[in-house]
Every structure is written in C-alpha cells, then in structure tokens.
Design a protein around this motif. Structure first.
Motif, PDB file in Angstrom:
ATOM      1  N   LYS A  30       0.830  -1.207   0.000  1.00 52.14           N
ATOM      2  CA  LYS A  30       0.000   0.000   0.000  1.00 52.14           C
ATOM      3  C   LYS A  30       0.864   1.256   0.000  1.00 52.14           C
ATOM      4  CE  LYS A  30      -3.558   1.840   3.047  1.00 52.14           C
ATOM      5  NZ  LYS A  30      -3.574   1.961   4.492  1.00 52.14           N
ATOM      6  N   GLU A  31       1.993   1.167   0.709  1.00 48.09           N
ATOM      7  CA  GLU A  31       2.846   2.353   0.842  1.00 48.09           C
ATOM      8  C   GLU A  31       3.380   2.810  -0.505  1.00 48.09           C
ATOM      9  OE1 GLU A  31       3.136  -0.388   2.574  1.00 48.09           O
ATOM     10  OE2 GLU A  31       3.426   0.045   4.706  1.00 48.09           O
ATOM     11  N   LEU A  32       3.608   1.835  -1.418  1.00 50.33           N
ATOM     12  CA  LEU A  32       4.116   2.202  -2.734  1.00 50.33           C
ATOM     13  C   LEU A  32       3.151   3.143  -3.428  1.00 50.33           C
ATOM     14  CD1 LEU A  32       5.539  -0.958  -4.485  1.00 50.33           C
ATOM     15  CD2 LEU A  32       6.702   1.103  -3.775  1.00 50.33           C
TER      16      LEU A  32
ATOM     17  N   GLU B 225       0.774   4.899  -1.996  1.00 49.25           N
ATOM     18  CA  GLU B 225       0.643   6.162  -1.259  1.00 49.25           C
ATOM     19  C   GLU B 225       1.821   7.067  -1.571  1.00 49.25           C
ATOM     20  OE1 GLU B 225       0.176   4.777   2.750  1.00 49.25           O
ATOM     21  OE2 GLU B 225      -2.007   4.758   2.541  1.00 49.25           O
ATOM     22  N   SER B 226       2.986   6.448  -1.640  1.00 49.33           N
ATOM     23  CA  SER B 226       4.174   7.209  -1.964  1.00 49.33           C
ATOM     24  C   SER B 226       4.024   7.863  -3.338  1.00 49.33           C
ATOM     25  CB  SER B 226       5.365   6.260  -1.938  1.00 49.33           C
ATOM     26  OG  SER B 226       6.543   6.959  -2.071  1.00 49.33           O
ATOM     27  N   ALA B 227       3.484   7.094  -4.272  1.00 48.48           N
ATOM     28  CA  ALA B 227       3.284   7.634  -5.615  1.00 48.48           C
ATOM     29  C   ALA B 227       2.255   8.760  -5.599  1.00 48.48           C
ATOM     30  CB  ALA B 227       2.836   6.528  -6.559  1.00 48.48           C
TER      31      ALA B 227
ATOM     32  N   VAL C 113       9.808  -2.590  -0.088  1.00 51.71           N
ATOM     33  CA  VAL C 113       9.423  -2.378   1.292  1.00 51.71           C
ATOM     34  C   VAL C 113      10.124  -3.425   2.128  1.00 51.71           C
ATOM     35  CG1 VAL C 113       7.179  -1.392   0.790  1.00 51.71           C
ATOM     36  CG2 VAL C 113       7.390  -3.836   1.050  1.00 51.71           C
TER      37      VAL C 113
ATOM     38  N   LEU D  20      -3.384  11.415   2.984  1.00 45.93           N
ATOM     39  CA  LEU D  20      -3.639  10.021   2.621  1.00 45.93           C
ATOM     40  C   LEU D  20      -4.935   9.524   3.234  1.00 45.93           C
ATOM     41  CD1 LEU D  20      -0.017   8.638   2.968  1.00 45.93           C
ATOM     42  CD2 LEU D  20      -1.265   9.126   0.876  1.00 45.93           C
TER      43      LEU D  20
ATOM     44  N   PHE E 134       8.237   6.805   4.501  1.00 46.46           N
ATOM     45  CA  PHE E 134       7.468   5.732   5.123  1.00 46.46           C
ATOM     46  C   PHE E 134       8.361   4.812   5.936  1.00 46.46           C
ATOM     47  CE2 PHE E 134       4.879   7.141   1.662  1.00 46.46           C
ATOM     48  CZ  PHE E 134       3.579   7.005   2.112  1.00 46.46           C
TER      49      PHE E 134
ATOM     50  N   SER F 209       8.250   1.661   5.861  1.00 47.96           N
ATOM     51  CA  SER F 209       8.691   0.537   5.030  1.00 47.96           C
ATOM     52  C   SER F 209       9.459   1.008   3.798  1.00 47.96           C
ATOM     53  CB  SER F 209       7.481  -0.267   4.611  1.00 47.96           C
ATOM     54  OG  SER F 209       6.573   0.567   3.941  1.00 47.96           O
TER      55      SER F 209
ATOM     56  N   ALA G  93       9.011   2.124   1.050  1.00 50.99           N
ATOM     57  CA  ALA G  93       8.137   2.285  -0.110  1.00 50.99           C
ATOM     58  C   ALA G  93       8.881   2.782  -1.337  1.00 50.99           C
ATOM     59  CB  ALA G  93       6.963   3.217   0.217  1.00 50.99           C
TER      60      ALA G  93
ATOM     61  N   TYR H 275      10.227   2.376  -5.214  1.00 50.90           N
ATOM     62  CA  TYR H 275       9.709   1.719  -6.410  1.00 50.90           C
ATOM     63  C   TYR H 275      10.741   0.686  -6.852  1.00 50.90           C
ATOM     64  CZ  TYR H 275       7.197   6.117  -6.102  1.00 50.90           C
ATOM     65  OH  TYR H 275       6.488   7.191  -5.642  1.00 50.90           O
TER      66      TYR H 275
ATOM     67  N   PHE I 162      11.180  10.515  -9.808  1.00 55.51           N
ATOM     68  CA  PHE I 162       9.790  10.213 -10.181  1.00 55.51           C
ATOM     69  C   PHE I 162       8.859  11.405  -9.996  1.00 55.51           C
ATOM     70  CE2 PHE I 162       5.662   7.982  -9.241  1.00 55.51           C
ATOM     71  CZ  PHE I 162       5.487   7.473 -10.509  1.00 55.51           C
TER      72      PHE I 162
END
Lengths: 407, 350
Positions: A295-297, A299-301, A404, B52, B81, B83, B85, B87, B98
């Motif tokens: 999910k974080e990917l 959200e990060s985007a 992650v 978010l 984050f 984690s 996160a 790409y 990006f």
C-alpha cells in the motif's frame, strides 16, 4: 512416504503425461506404412517387414552372364525419405522345382531362402547377402525379364518429416488454420488482459460506491459456463449482423450487387466472446495480485503527485508482469485449444477455420493416415509450447525485492 | 513560512473514533515529534496531514493554506514511510526523479536536483542501483532523498527508523537531526520510541487514544509532565509511582503520605485534587539515592548492569514495584533490603 516412493510416483506421473506427446511426435515422424503396420513404441527398434523389389529395371535389356546389385538400392531407388536399411533376413522363393516324388514333373513350392543360399530365379543362380548385395548368374549370356522378389528385412528405425511437409506445404488447410488461430487467439488474449488490468486496479485501489458488490458479481460470473450462453450470444450477434445488414443496405448501394449481408459469425464475434468469458477470471486473478502490492508504494506515488493512470502505467503494470504473463498463458491456451466456441460462433468458411476445428475435420479425411493427423496435432501443440517457453522469463520471483521491508 | 496548523481535527473509521478534536500549532522550521503507544493515532494524524486519509471534521492549514481538499501532492509535503516504499523496478535515480518527472521538470533540472539531494545524503555512488541491491539503511536514505528532491514545505516521517537495527538507528537518527539543521524545513516525525522523541524534537506531542496529552519541549515534558500518562511514558527507566493520600495542599504544592513516605512541598499535577483524596507520587528512578535512613524501603528483585548505569528493580512491602537507576556500579545482590531517599522538588503528585 519414503523418498524413493515419491520419486517413483513422480516419475510415473511424468511418464503418463509425456507418453501421448511422445506417441504423437513419433507417429508423425514415421512413414505411412510404418505407422499403419506397427505401434509407435516399435518405431525405435528394428522391425521385420516384407518388402518387394525388382531385380532390375524393365528397360534394362542388355544380355549378361552375371549381374550384381543391392536389394536396398533397388528398394530405395524412388524414395527421397524413409530410406530402408537393415539386414535382409530371407527371401520368399516361389517357383517350380523338380518334384522328387514324381520324376520328370515339377512342383510349385514356396520357401524362405536365407542369405548366402542359392536359389533358382528364371534359370539363373540368385544369391544374396544380408547386407543386401546380390548376384544373379546364368550359364550363358541371357537377358531375363526383371523378377519381383519378396524380401524379409529386419529394418532399422527410420524417421522423416514428410508428414509435416505434406500438411504444411502440400495443402492449404493447416496453414490457413494456423493463421486463423492466430487471428483469433492474439486479440482474444490481449483485449481481455488489457481490460482486466484496468478493472483489477480499480477494484483493488480505487474506492467507489458498490465496489465490493460489483467485484463479487464479477467473480461469481466465473461459474457461468460458456455453453450456457451460446444461444443468447448467438442471438445477439445475429441481431447485430441483421442490423448492420440493414444499415449497409440503407447507406450503400449494395443491393445491386447482392452483397448487403453482414456475417454474424466472424473473428470479431470470437474476440468478443472470448473476452467476455475470459474477463471474470482475469479480473479476479489480477485484482488479487494487485491488491497484494504494498500500500505504501501507491501512497508514496500519490504523494509524488501521480494520478491513478500514472500509478497504473508506471507502477502497477511493471510490477504485475508475472500475473499478466500467467494470465496471458491461461487465456492463450484456452482460446488456442477452444473448439466449441469457434464451432458455434466463429466463421464457418473453410479457409477461416481455427486449428481445433481443422483437426476435427482431419479426423474424418485422414482417419487412416495417422502420420498426417499426428503431424497436424503436433503443430497445434508446438505453438502453445513456444508461447509458454517465451513467457517463462516473465515469471520472476522477487520482483518487489527492495521496495518495502520484507518485500 | 511553512507553519502547520490543526484545528479541531477529528477522524473516524466507521464507528471507531480515532482522532479526537486535535488542535496543534507547528511553527516554521520546527521539528515536531508525535509520540505515543501503538494505536494512539499518531500515524493516522500524520496521514491526515499528508492527505492520505480524509478528515471527518476540522481544518488543516499548511503554510497558511487550507489543504483539506487538496490531494497529497499539492500540499507541499513529502513523506518518508516506515517501510521505505521505494519503487522496486526503478533505479535510485529514478526513484528520486519520479515526482519531478510527474511535475514536468526538465531533464537537466531533475538531474541537478537529484544529484544535489544525493550529495546531501552522501549517496551519489548509489544512483544507478536498484533498491534490491541496497542495505536497509541505504534504502531509508533513498526514501529520505526522494522527499528532499521535492523541496517540500513540510517533511513527514512515519516511524522511519523502526526497521533498522539498533546501531544504524542511532546513526540515521543523528543524520536526520543534521539534515533538519541543514534544510531548516518544518518536520513532523512519528515514533513510538521515546529516545528518538527526546533527542530529535524541538517540540513533542504526546498522544494517547487519539487525544493530545501534552505538547512541549522534551525537557518541559520530562520535568513537568501534565499528567500521569506523560510522566510514565517519557523517561527510561519509567517513573515510579507510589499510591497514597493527599494530606494537605498549599497552592500548587501538596503533602503526600503513603508506602511509608511522608513528604511535603511536592508539585501537584492533578490540581483538581484536595486533601483526603487518593493520590500517586511520581519519582523518577534517577532522582533517588541510597540512604539507610530513607523513607522508601524495598527488596531488590533484579539487578541490570548496563555498564553506564545500574538499574535495580525493587518491590516494597506493599508489593509496589519500583526502579532505581544510578550511573555507577553498585555492589548489591538480589534479595538485599535497601532504603532510598528522593528529591521532593523533582517529584510530582498525580
């Protein structure tokens, strides 16, 4: 369960699965005679077969005292492939010999003459060796007529691609079926997977009212068998076709040439049908994969300013390659091997028949020509195998590695 | 000016009310740490600021703009984050580029900004690698770099160090502090680790069950906690509490009796209490000393020798556990009876 037992079971399963394919390939590579006279499992060992050969050509009339030749050369004279080789066991001698019981009379006898033994052929002495060399000697110069002899030969295994050449190049049916199958299969794979990828993303990561219910409905559509829907689907297509026919008549002056009729069973109807029936599974598979992406990917985007479309094209698609590849294989195989949908909904022109229908028709026309039938079958198997192997490199594990923690 | 202002912020997930009426002012360039036990709503609050999650009610202003209806990318924030996160299919360079690509920067400018961020974080040599080829600390650095290139008004960190091992955590913590000094951007940092909170923050916001318990500088919170929760949450080892009664009260100090302790002039935190009420005396383990005549008596149940510090776990006659910490080596064993005195000026009464 012990290891050995497991291995034995495994080997057995592999054997059972591989056997039909081996049988198909073997038979397709054998000569017509061989495939008719013995099973594929005998193709790899020498087999004793009777072959008739003439001692010399009919137009060879020069007189001689002694002639030598080779049985195999004689047999293979007019053969480009499936050349006979092996050991000559014996020759069936048929002829009249003096009768020992009734002096002065002759008697018709049949006997097998082994290699090296002398036999009387048209008054000459005929001797052959097991490698096929023979000599035919007369007491004086003679010009005998050719004699056909039946040799029993322990033939070596021989394979050739004649059947493939015949089905692929000497007849348009199989090439046409190949082209038709590709015309059907490629769009019928690409269209549903494209739609499904978008839908799967929406189901996984966009919130809209009724999303979960809609997904449940889509998934439950998987249980609807294609056969059940033939009638309504056909009605739909013929409705569209008659509407298009009318439109055609109204828009153009086709009535003069009697070409107004728009076909209802076309390649496009196959694309639409396969897309419709492939979508539920595709959406289900892809959604389950995409929802598992971190999910974080996403959200990060979003924080980076990506729109849904950008998230989809730049993150989801590259990361979903394994799922997309595995679904494409499913869909490709299913459409490639499909007989019934193509039969009911696909075009019926002989040149537009897809491969499974062509195979089914060949069952009628080639029913005593196993080698041709099997060659066609092998061709139809080889295509999905190539597709599968070329997709192999997209089944990448650890695609998410590094994105992650623990991913 | 990148001030962040929260006014009456509420958030419910269905029927669960997770954030209750939070008002908060974060000044330009301030390093604010949201701290609290897990489930206290600190991450949710950060996600509300990031955009978010959607607010149930209330207002959020970033740099004097109401941002409630803006998407995350338009709020002038960047988030790191827990984690990482990253790409996974892009190189470090593209990970960082990006957001700039999406904003339509020119290639030259993207390269310049990515490279300057990489220089700040000393990871120019990592730009061509994929995340899979990086260590945990390097990945976290890339994640920070990705935030830096956006040049945001506010940095948001969601437990960025939780996935790192102890040594690396310390190192990265120092780096984040340096980075904040260097960039001077407003920073909001969520953690459950009170050491990170105490060391990094200009201002700590202690949260519990979606409510702000106290806001203040680390030492303010340490020395004069606003309630028992804050007192117990900050400080290591935790503050000791002793049950007893409030005997008498003079303004904002009071007299306490309980567990054999009789002490006056203690700062009264729970000012609604009057003489006769039950009260708890809070004494930090570091504010006590060994004193054979001391009022506080206990039996040693555990000795922790940390080298820099010795921590004793003790139990009183009334089975109240308490701790004593002293920066020296103590010759003491489990089962020993000891007595302590403490500094009443440093104690708090709840």
């Amino acid at each position: 369960m012990t290891r050995t037992f497991k291995h034995v079971v495994l080997a057995l399963i592999v054997f059972i699965w591989v056997l039909p394919f081996v049988a198909l390939v073997t038979t397709s590579l054998r000569s017509e005679t061989a495939s008719k006279t013995s099973g594929f499992w005998q193709a790899f060992t020498p087999t004793e077969l009777g072959q008739r050969f003439g001692t010399h050509d009919r137009d060879q009339t020069d007189p001689f005292v002694s002639m030598s030749g080779n049985i195999f050369e004689r047999l293979n004279k007019n053969k480009d492939s499936f050349q006979i080789s092996g050991d000559v066991q014996s020759i069936m001698f048929k002829g009249r010999l003096p009768d020992p019981d009734k002096p002065g009379k002759t008697k018709l006898i049949k006997k097998l003459v082994a290699a090296g033994e002398v036999m009387d052929v048209r008054g000459g002495e005929f001797v052959f060796q097991s490698n096929g060399d023979f000599t035919w000697t007369f007491p004086e110069e003679t010009a005998p007529k050719p004699k056909n002899l039946d040799a029993f030969i322990n033939q070596n295994p021989v394979f050739g691609t004649d059947a493939y050449v015949e089905v692929l190049f000497e007849n348009e049916n199989v090439p046409n079926a190949l082209i038709a199958s590709f015309i059907v299969t490629i769009p019928a794979t690409i269209i549903p997977i494209t739609i499904a990828a978008f839908a799967a993303y929406a189901f996984a990561w966009m919130s809209f009212p009724g999303r979960d219910w809609l997904f449940v409905i889509v998934v439950s559509l998987m249980v609807v068998p294609t056969q059940l829907a033939f009638l309504p689907v056909l009605q739909g297509f013929s409705g569209i076709a008659s509407w298009a026919t009318q439109l055609n008549a109204w828009m153009t002056d086709c009535e003069a040439t009697q070409t107004c009729q728009v076909a209802s069973k076309t390649f496009a109807s196959l694309w639409v049908t396969h897309t419709a029936f492939g979508l539920p599974l595709a959406i289900y598979l892809l959604r389950n994969y995409i929802v598992g992406l971190p999910k974080e990917l996403l959200e990060s985007a979003r924080i980076d300013g990506a729109s849904h479309l950008q998230i989809f094209t730049r993150l989801i698609l590259p990361l979903s390659v394994p799922a997309l590849a595995s679904f494409s294989i499913f869909q490709f195989l299913w459409v490639w091997n499909d007989l019934i949908v193509a039969l009911y909904i696909g075009p019926a022109d002989s040149s537009d028949l897809v491969f499974p229908i062509r195979l089914q028709k060949q069952l009628g026309t080639f029913k005593d020509q196993l080698h041709l039938l099997n060659a066609s079958a092998v061709i139809s198997i080889v295509i999905p195998v190539i597709v599968f192997l070329s997709m192999q490199r997209y089944f990448i594990r650890g695609l998410l590695a590094g994105s992650v923690k623990g991913g | 000016m990148a001030r962040v202002e929260l006014k009456g912020v509420n958030k419910s997930f269905g029927k669960v009310h997770v954030i209750h009426d939070i008002d908060l002012q974060i000044n330009d360039g301030e390093f604010v740490v949201f701290v609290g036990p897990s489930g206290c709503g600190k991450s949710t609050l950060l996600r509300l600021i990031a955009g978010l999650e959607n607010l149930s009610s209330g207002e959020i202003h970033i740099a004097d703009r109401a941002v409630m209806d803006l998407p995350p990318s338009k709020r002038g924030i960047a988030m790191v984050f827990q984690s990482y996160a990253l790409y996974p299919h892009m190189t470090v360079f593209h990970n960082m580029a990006f957001s700039l690509e999406l904003q339509g920067f020119s290639k030259a400018e993207i390269r310049e900004r990515v490279e300057s961020a990489a220089t700040i974080l000393q990871m120019q040599h990592l730009l061509d690698r994929r995340p899979a080829a990086l260590s945990g600390g390097q990945r976290q650095r890339v994640a920070i770099g990705r935030a830096i290139v956006r040049n945001p008004d506010v940095f948001l960190f969601d437990e960025p160090l939780s996935n790192l091992d102890a040594a690396l955590r310390h190192e990265t913590r120092v780096e984040i502090a340096k980075l904040h000094n260097q960039l001077g951007a407003t920073t909001i940092y969520v953690t459950h680790d009170q050491v990170e909170a105490m060391t990094l923050a200009d201002k700590i916001v202690v949260l519990k069950d979606g409510e702000v318990m106290q806001v203040g500088s680390p030492l303010e919170l340490f020395d004069s906690p606003a309630n028992e929760f804050v007192a117990g949450f900050l400080g290591s080892p935790k503050m000791n509490f002793f049950d007893g009664k409030l005997i008498s009260r003079e303004g904002d100090t009071a007299q306490f009796e309980g567990e054999g302790i009789h002490v006056g002039g203690v700062r009264l935190v729970s000012i609604e209490k009057n003489s006769g009420d039950n009260a708890r005396l809070g004494v930090r383990p570091q504010h006590m000393w060994l004193d054979p005549e001391g009022p506080l008596r206990g039996t040693v149940t555990l000795v922790e020798r940390l080298g820099t510090e010795t921590v004793l776990e003790l139990v009183t006659d009334k089975q109240t556990n308490f701790r004593y910490a002293v920066p020296e080596h103590l010759d003491i064993a489990i089962g020993d009876q000891t007595a302590f005195n403490f500094d009443a000026n440093m104690a708090n009464l709840f």
